[in-house]
Scaffold this motif. Structure first.
Motif, short mmCIF file in Angstrom:
data_model
loop_
_atom_site.label_atom_id
_atom_site.label_comp_id
_atom_site.label_asym_id
_atom_site.label_seq_id
_atom_site.Cartn_x
_atom_site.Cartn_y
_atom_site.Cartn_z
N GLN A 94 0.80 -1.21 0.00
CA GLN A 94 0.00 0.00 0.00
C GLN A 94 0.83 1.27 0.00
N ASP A 95 1.75 1.32 0.95
CA ASP A 95 2.37 2.60 1.22
C ASP A 95 3.72 2.70 0.53
N PRO A 96 3.79 3.44 -0.56
CA PRO A 96 5.07 3.51 -1.27
C PRO A 96 6.10 4.32 -0.49
N PHE A 97 5.70 4.84 0.66
CA PHE A 97 6.65 5.63 1.44
C PHE A 97 7.41 4.77 2.43
N SER A 98 6.78 3.71 2.92
CA SER A 98 7.47 2.91 3.91
C SER A 98 7.88 1.54 3.40
N SER A 99 7.47 1.18 2.17
CA SER A 99 7.78 -0.18 1.73
C SER A 99 9.05 -0.25 0.88
N GLU A 150 13.53 11.03 -2.86
CA GLU A 150 13.58 12.10 -3.86
C GLU A 150 12.37 12.07 -4.79
N LEU A 151 11.58 11.00 -4.70
CA LEU A 151 10.50 10.82 -5.66
C LEU A 151 9.13 11.00 -5.00
N ASP A 152 8.14 11.32 -5.84
CA ASP A 152 6.78 11.47 -5.31
C ASP A 152 6.09 10.11 -5.24
N GLY A 153 4.91 10.11 -4.62
CA GLY A 153 4.19 8.87 -4.38
C GLY A 153 3.93 8.02 -5.61
N GLY A 154 3.53 8.69 -6.70
CA GLY A 154 3.22 7.94 -7.92
C GLY A 154 4.45 7.22 -8.45
N ARG A 155 5.59 7.90 -8.47
CA ARG A 155 6.82 7.28 -8.97
C ARG A 155 7.26 6.15 -8.04
N ARG A 156 7.11 6.40 -6.73
CA ARG A 156 7.50 5.36 -5.79
C ARG A 156 6.66 4.10 -5.99
N ASP A 175 -1.93 -5.01 -2.48
CA ASP A 175 -2.54 -4.63 -1.21
C ASP A 175 -2.72 -3.12 -1.18
N GLU A 176 -3.89 -2.64 -1.52
CA GLU A 176 -4.21 -1.22 -1.56
C GLU A 176 -3.16 -0.43 -2.34
N PRO A 177 -2.87 -0.80 -3.57
CA PRO A 177 -1.75 -0.16 -4.27
C PRO A 177 -1.98 1.30 -4.63
N VAL A 178 -3.21 1.75 -4.65
CA VAL A 178 -3.43 3.14 -5.06
C VAL A 178 -4.04 4.01 -3.96
#
Lengths: 323, 324
Positions: A94-99, A150-156, A175-178
């Motif tokens: 789900q969370d491209p910031f912590s995964s 350095e990247l935004d959520g979409g790129r991550r 798992d909740e990818p968007v």
């Protein structure tokens, strides 16, 4: 017919031990996913949908039940075989910031599966494969040596998808990818996932709480409530006819964008109850307007109400006027 | 038209860290009438929350700074009143609900006392009277008064948000700013909270600024809506005007990119590209680099706000009259 099924789950259970008793996170879930299709799994927080995805991938050990992948019973595989199987079964979080590992560059994150599975011979081959995948998921080459922060959520999220695609898997748990993305970016990622599915015959299990997204991307949907499947049907059928009182409320609760389609909203009383040591009863009974005595003393079985439409409710036929 | 409750003119807010300046809000115009519910929608980083904090004068300075503008509340410029006066306005005249109910309550204070705190701060009444009032408020948001002495951790997410709403409304403010009040909640709980907000809005006749990224929520409870992009309002009007006849290319793109329950589309049409970096906004229209209809002028000049219909405004050169 049987060959068509990629993944089959039979009576899968996962109980967590807590200080106050057994938490029934996933409680007797049964379903099949056909090759090249998407199964949507919807439900509110705490209904066990993420646990289900993780148990299937053996990221969390199961309590009981069977998991059959390509006609092979993988419920109790050896760790060696599991390692091999991971090539075919991947997950997008789900969370491209912590995964994503914050200390690895984009190309290292995407390429790591290659080194783990020893799929490349030399570094040239490695770079080539990484670049191929970066092109596929729409990441510019110049980002190769960037770090996730350095990247935004979409790129991550594209990195997360690229990493999952690296080994050319057959099955991906999404798992909740968007959920963490803004709508305009969400649309880009959903389109990407659909394109990839078509090109590579991927099979998705798409876990989300967003019914509009699940309707858009799934072929079949299961609705979960407190660890159990309450309703299962093909997407079109489910959005036309909801037979379980919970599904009815869930779909009516979504704020609609178009007014002419606005329907009477069913407001549920109370909130999801505790999944710790649940009694042998319908778990939705205490919030259900149709609940009767029987609902509080025995759990309903999932039954086919109309062809391919499965509902777990004692009174599904009565309240919907079906025979 | 009768005078409005809140009128924001030409508001600009910047955040400066080291030498990097992010232009979070740029020349914002916004109006809220008495008892009106106005939606403010936009994506992450559009400047929605910064605008709200600007109204409350809660922008952390440094790094934030209000560069220019007027925020007129009942005819008085909030940017010029003293801090002491502002403190008396917050909570009694204007109050705010934050997104995350889990963190906006004090974990070591009884919920009833948290509601009472607001009352004691603004009204000259005894503690006993305030407690009675707090209990009545709890009942009003659907929580039994017996739970007055419980702590936030004993409440579920939906219940906590109800407590937050109770705190915000107990002094009967004229304006309620709700910053994504239902985003952290599940849909069935969101439905309960939205019903509650609708009910209380009528009972208290409170005007509301509803900040959200969920267009469905706006359609559900708002009268008017403002669409925000890169710190400016690109389109505003009544909910019917904006939802049924979106005019600005960004608004149109937004609607096309959302999967909708009521239409069957094979493919979504995303808006290409990304939001511009607020530290490096394009010279012309901020949306121009992503806009399929952009013309030469869009890249060099900022478009003015143009009235299309009664109350329907759009900020785009496509609609400017040719006579200029």
């Amino acid at each position: 017919m049987v060959k068509d099924v990629l993944l089959s789950v039979q009576d899968l259970k996962k109980y967590f031990s807590t200080s106050s008793g057994k938490l029934h996170a996933v409680d007797g879930v049964t379903f099949d996913i056909k090759r090249g299709t998407t199964l949507g799994v919807v439900g509110e927080s705490g209904c066990g949908k993420s646990t289900l995805g993780r148990v299937i991938l053996h990221l969390i050990p199961r309590t009981s039940g069977e998991i059959i992948f390509e006609e092979e019973d993988i419920s109790d595989v050896s760790s060696k075989r599991l390692h091999e199987l991971r090539r075919y079964m991947q997950i997008i979080f789900q969370d491209p910031f912590s995964s994503l590992d914050p200390r690895q560059t984009v190309s290292n994150i995407i390429g790591e599966p290659l080194s783990i599975h020893k799929m490349v011979r030399n570094s040239e081959d490695y770079i080539k494969r990484v670049r191929e995948v970066m092109d596929i998921v729409g990441l510019a080459r110049r980002l190769e040596n960037s770090y996730p922060h350095e990247l935004d959520g979409g790129r991550r999220q594209r990195i997360g998808i690229g990493r999952a695609l690296m080994l050319n898997p057959k099955f991906i748990v999404c798992d909740e990818p968007v959920s963490a993305l803004d709508v305009s970016i969400q649309a880009q990622i959903l389109n990407l996932m659909q394109d990839l599915q078509k090109e590579r015959q991927l099979t998705y299990m798409f876990i989300t709480h967003n019914l509009a997204v699940v309707k858009h991307i799934s072929n079949e949907i299961i609705v979960m409530y407190l660890g159990m499947i309450v309703e299962k049907a093909e997407t079109k059928e489910l959005f036309q006819n909801q037979y379980h009182p919970y599904t009815k409320a869930l779909i009516s609760a979504i704020p609609r964008i178009k007014t002419e389609k606005r329907q009477e909203r069913i407001i549920l009383k109370g909130e999801i109850t505790s999944p710790i040591n649940p009694p042998d009863a319908c778990r939705f009974a205490n919030r259900c307007v149709y609940a009767q005595e029987k609902c509080f003393c025995c759990a309903p079985k999932a039954e086919e109400v109309t062809p391919k439409h499965i509902v777990a409710c004692h009174y599904a036929k009565e309240i919907n006027g079906l025979n | 038209m009768e005078s409005s409750l809140l009128k924001i003119k030409n508001l600009s807010v910047e955040y400066t860290v080291n030498k990097y300046t992010a232009k979070a809000v740029n020349n914002l115009y916004l109006e809220i009438g008495h008892g009106e519910c106005v939606g403010l929608v936009g994506e992450t980083g559009a400047g929605k929350t910064t605008s709200a904090l600007g109204i409350m004068r809660l922008i952390p300075d440094p790094p934030g700074k209000i560069i220019s503008g007027v925020i007129e509340f009942e005819g008085e410029n909030l940017l010029e009143v003293s801090e002491k006066k502002m403190r008396s306005i917050r909570g009694s005249m204007i109050s705010m609900i934050f997104q995350d109910p889990m963190t906006s309550l004090n974990p070591i204070m009884r919920v009833g006392d948290q509601i009472m705190e607001t009352i004691l701060l603004h009204e000259n009444i005894s503690k006993v009277e305030a407690a009675v009032k707090a209990q009545r408020m709890l009942e009003m948001v659907g929580i039994p008064a017996e739970r007055y002495n419980e702590y936030p951790h004993q409440f579920s997410g939906g219940m906590k948000q109800r407590v937050v709403i109770a705190c915000a409304l107990v002094c009967n403010p004229k304006l309620l700013i709700a910053d994504e009040p239902t985003t952290a909640l599940d849909v069935t709980i969101q439905a309960q909270v939205l019903e509650l907000i609708k009910k209380l809005k009528v009972e208290f006749n409170t005007a509301m600024l509803m900040i959200t990224h969920d267009l469905g929520v706006v359609r559900d409870i708002c009268d008017k809506v403002n669409v925000m992009y890169a710190g400016s309002i690109v389109e505003s009007g009544t909910v019917e005007q904006v939802f049924d006849y979106p005019q600005h290319p960004y608004t149109q793109g937004l609607f096309k990119s959302i999967p909708d329950l009521d239409t069957d589309s094979e493919r979504l049409e995303p808006i290409l590209g990304m939001m511009p970096d607020p530290g490096n906004l394009p010279q012309g229209c901020a949306f121009a680099p992503r806009c399929s209809k952009s013309i030469e002028k869009c890249r060099t000049e900022r478009p003015d706000i143009i009235q299309l219909d009664d109350g329907h405004f759009v900020s785009c050169f496509l609609f400017s009259t040719e006579e200029e």
